[in-house]
Structure formats: structure tokens, C-alpha cells
Write an enzyme that holds these catalytic residues in place. Sequence first.
Site, PDB file in Angstrom:
ATOM      1  N   ARG A 113      37.403  44.129  51.698  1.00  9.84           N
ATOM      2  CA  ARG A 113      37.332  43.408  50.419  1.00  9.84           C
ATOM      3  C   ARG A 113      37.599  41.907  50.616  1.00  9.84           C
ATOM      4  NH1 ARG A 113      40.458  46.784  46.017  1.00  9.84           N
ATOM      5  NH2 ARG A 113      39.385  45.282  44.682  1.00  9.84           N
ATOM      6  N   SER A 158      38.758  36.951  37.498  1.00  9.67           N
ATOM      7  CA  SER A 158      39.647  37.818  38.271  1.00  9.67           C
ATOM      8  C   SER A 158      41.101  37.556  37.910  1.00  9.67           C
ATOM      9  CB  SER A 158      39.453  37.598  39.775  1.00  9.67           C
ATOM     10  OG  SER A 158      40.540  38.183  40.476  1.00  9.67           O
ATOM     11  N   ASP A 306      37.502  48.357  35.399  1.00 13.53           N
ATOM     12  CA  ASP A 306      37.892  49.554  36.153  1.00 13.53           C
ATOM     13  C   ASP A 306      37.401  50.838  35.491  1.00 13.53           C
ATOM     14  OD1 ASP A 306      39.182  47.977  38.038  1.00 13.53           O
ATOM     15  OD2 ASP A 306      41.108  48.081  37.004  1.00 13.53           O
ATOM     16  N   LYS A 333      34.854  46.296  44.765  1.00 14.10           N
ATOM     17  CA  LYS A 333      36.055  47.070  44.405  1.00 14.10           C
ATOM     18  C   LYS A 333      36.387  48.030  45.557  1.00 14.10           C
ATOM     19  CE  LYS A 333      36.906  45.241  40.405  1.00 14.10           C
ATOM     20  NZ  LYS A 333      38.097  44.413  40.230  1.00 14.10           N
TER      21      LYS A 333
HETATM   22  C1  S3P Z   1      43.858  43.861  38.474  1.00 22.36           C
HETATM   23  C2  S3P Z   1      42.743  43.078  38.237  1.00 22.36           C
HETATM   24  C3  S3P Z   1      41.361  43.558  38.386  1.00 22.36           C
HETATM   25  C4  S3P Z   1      41.303  45.082  38.414  1.00 22.36           C
HETATM   26  C5  S3P Z   1      42.350  45.669  39.325  1.00 22.36           C
HETATM   27  C6  S3P Z   1      43.743  45.272  38.861  1.00 22.36           C
HETATM   28  C7  S3P Z   1      45.189  43.270  38.293  1.00 22.36           C
HETATM   29  O1  S3P Z   1      40.828  43.076  39.597  1.00 22.36           O
HETATM   30  O2  S3P Z   1      40.015  45.519  38.797  1.00 22.36           O
HETATM   31  O3  S3P Z   1      42.249  47.079  39.330  1.00 22.36           O
HETATM   32  O4  S3P Z   1      46.192  44.023  38.255  1.00 22.36           O
HETATM   33  O5  S3P Z   1      45.291  42.041  38.167  1.00 22.36           O
HETATM   34  P1  S3P Z   1      40.149  41.612  39.709  1.00 22.36           P
HETATM   35  O6  S3P Z   1      41.207  40.591  39.522  1.00 22.36           O
HETATM   36  O7  S3P Z   1      39.568  41.555  41.094  1.00 22.36           O
HETATM   37  O8  S3P Z   1      39.099  41.578  38.637  1.00 22.36           O
END
Ligand code: S3P
Length: 420
Positions: A113, A158, A306, A333
Site C-alpha cells: 500500500r 484521506s 469501507d 485498500k
Molecule cells: C481510516 C480512513 C480511511 C478508511 C480506513 C480508516 C481512518 O482510509 O478507509 O479504513 O481511520 O482514518 P483513507 O484515509 O486512506 O481514506
Amino acid sequence: MRVDGALRVPGDKSISHRALMLGALGDGVSRVRGVLRSLDVESTAGVLRALGARIPALGDEMVIEGGGLRGLRAPTVDLDCGNSGTTTRLMAGILAGSPFSARLIGDASLSRRPMGRVARPLSAMGARFAFEGGGEGLPMTVHGGRLRGLTWPMESASAQVKSAILLAGLVADVPVEVVESAPTRDHTERMLLGRGVDVRVEDGVIALVPKATLAAADQLVPADPSSAAFFAALAAIADDGELALDDVCINPTRAGAFRVLRRMGAQLRYDDRRLAGGEELARVVVSPETLRGTVIDGAEVPSLVDELPVLACVAACAEGETRVTGADELRVKESDRIKAIVENLRAVGAVAEELPDGFVVQGAGRRPFSGSVTTHGDHRIAMAFGVLGAIPGSRITIDDPACAAVSFPTFWEELARVVR
Ligand code: S3P
């Protein structure tokens, strides 16, 4: 299929990670109630312990004695983030502001990732990142220390990147500003505000003015809307009955899947709405109706990012087409979820096609599905197809059902309990 009963899905994963991190950085004792006990949160606990934080075993009532913003120590081992992107990216922010070096490692999925998205802003603040093997994946060494303030326009939506920058500013005691391209989950902002930090949000700009200390605070962890979504989906595709999901966090930055299920026709309501632990909670009550396809675009994606695997499975049970675009983040993901969703829908007899930034599902109403699902070790793919597999007459085999333990260790028991 009839669904019946009430359940409280486990604690929110995003809030659990943050509660442990902020507990470790707080001044004094923080109590955390209802933390998620799953592999991902174990990864955060393990990393914090390796940095000298006093994190007890995960349990319903945790007492964390914080060591303060400068209390973490150089680790003597690699920091193992397991499968957890949130652990890696949020800890990268904390480590960027800490005066030592640390090497982060993870499993095969996590190592693929992209971590450049946190390395770029944190490097602009003055931290140094070393990637092994030429790419921008783990293993990654963070050389932290004194940082300068930053204003950062987000490259993509994000919450992990936003949180990494806010945490770096907090630990390094420098002001930071994040300019969001679209609103993302705001738990970090809420939790910092609740701990006495000056965080201002205006017109998509999140500004943190640092403070020398972080107050300790008690944290109640609500039930995870991303876990609740599997059961809301199950109730939506059932033939009969009603499911009540207790204490679910309905923060608007997280509740997109509930809005979409309602739009598709499901009966879904919020009972007993209340504020607790800095978040809005409700009992989410869902029952089936005839479902129709829908359109989900990039503006809506962060609030349900998600939940797209399970929404894709619901779409297969709806009448007509569902089109998802602006979801290119799914490619990076725990698996390439666009590919995993489409390949697995086809493998069980549904009609679906990939788009570069999303997918299209041609729904054909409620019916059984049969075939073999390849999860690629992705917990949300396993659980999404577990929901389809609960339809009477379905014969779905899932290669790695145990990977649900990343976020929802009791998923399969709960599923068996509510389906009649
Ligand atoms: C999260 C943010 C999201 C999400 C992940 C949890 C977090 O990811 O998909 O499961 O706790 O801040 P991204 O920041 O990459 O969108």
C-alpha cells in the site's frame, strides 16, 4: 430469509486506534471504554508498547497512563503494523515529530500500500523517510525530530493523511493546516478538541495550533458503523424481519452507507439518537423492502469508502443498475477492492464490470448466489460475501473467512445468530 434481533457490533476501529494513540500521548490517565478488540487495533497497541507507552491488554475498560507528547522512546525492534494502514499512517505522523528513528513493517498486503501520501507532507515538515526496494511501501524508516509548520493541500480525500499531519503538528509543537479536497472522517479533530487542543475547521481547512501538552481524557468508543453496515445490508436484502443495531456512530462523515441503503429503498431509521464520547450515536433499525439500483459518485465516497464491498453485494440483489465512480481509492485498500468486488460478484453469478475508478453492478433482485470467493486476505471482502451467502439457497465458499478478525472477530457468530 428472516432476520431478527438486536446486536451491538464491536467498537469503532478508527476511534479505537486514535484512543490508544492519544491516550499514550496524553498527560495523565485516560480511560477507554468499548475499544475494538481486533487484529488491527492490536497492531496499534503493539507499536505503541514498542515505543515505551504503557498500553494494557485490550479490554472493555482500559486505563492508559499517558507519557505525554514527548514520552515515546526509540524502539529497539521494528514496529509491526500487521495489516493496518491506519496504524502505519497515523503513527508515521507521531514518529515524524519524535526525536528518533523507527522502522515500520507490515504484512504482504500492507507492504503493497502507498505510503508516499504521508511521506510527502511529513517530509515537507522536515522529517526524513527511507523506503527499501525503491517503491513507497513498507518497510519504511521514519527519521523524526524537529519539524516546521505546514499548509498542505490534500492530493486525495484521506482521513489517515489528514490525521498524520495533525498528529505531527501536535507532537512537534508546530502549527499545521490541511486543505481537504472533500470532507473525510473527522474523529481526530473531535478527539483533539476534546483533549484541549485548538483545532479549527472552516471551509474545508483544518488548522491545528499546537499546545505544549495534550490533556488526558476518557473515551467511550461507539459501535463501528462500518461493521454495522454488514448487518444493515443483511436486513435490507432479507425477505422479512427487522434488525436493530445498538450504539452505532452516525457521524455524517461515516454514515454514507446508511443513506445509500435508504435511497435504495430499505427501511432504515435512527432511534434513540444521542451524543456520547464526542460523537452522535443511534440505534439503527433496518428492515427489508424492494431495492432499486443507485448512483454513488466521488462526493459521497469518503463517507462510505469501507462499505462499498457490501453495498456492491446489496446492489446485486436490487432491481436495475448501480454505478459507483470516483472511488479510485478502492484500488489501494487492503486489496484492489474494485477488482475483488467485480471478480467475486461474477464468481457467484452476478453481473458486474470494472471501471477505472469504480464499478457497475446489474442487479437482478433477491435470489441465491453460488460460487467461490477469493478474499485476497481482505476482511471486508470476506464479510460482504458472507452477507450474500446468508441468502437461503446460496452456496458461497470463502477462501479465508478468518480474515474478518482484522476488524470484526465475532462476525460469523453474529451472522449465524440473527439469520432465521
Ligand atoms: C481510516 C480512513 C480511511 C478508511 C480506513 C480508516 C481512518 O482510509 O478507509 O479504513 O481511520 O482514518 P483513507 O484515509 O486512506 O481514506
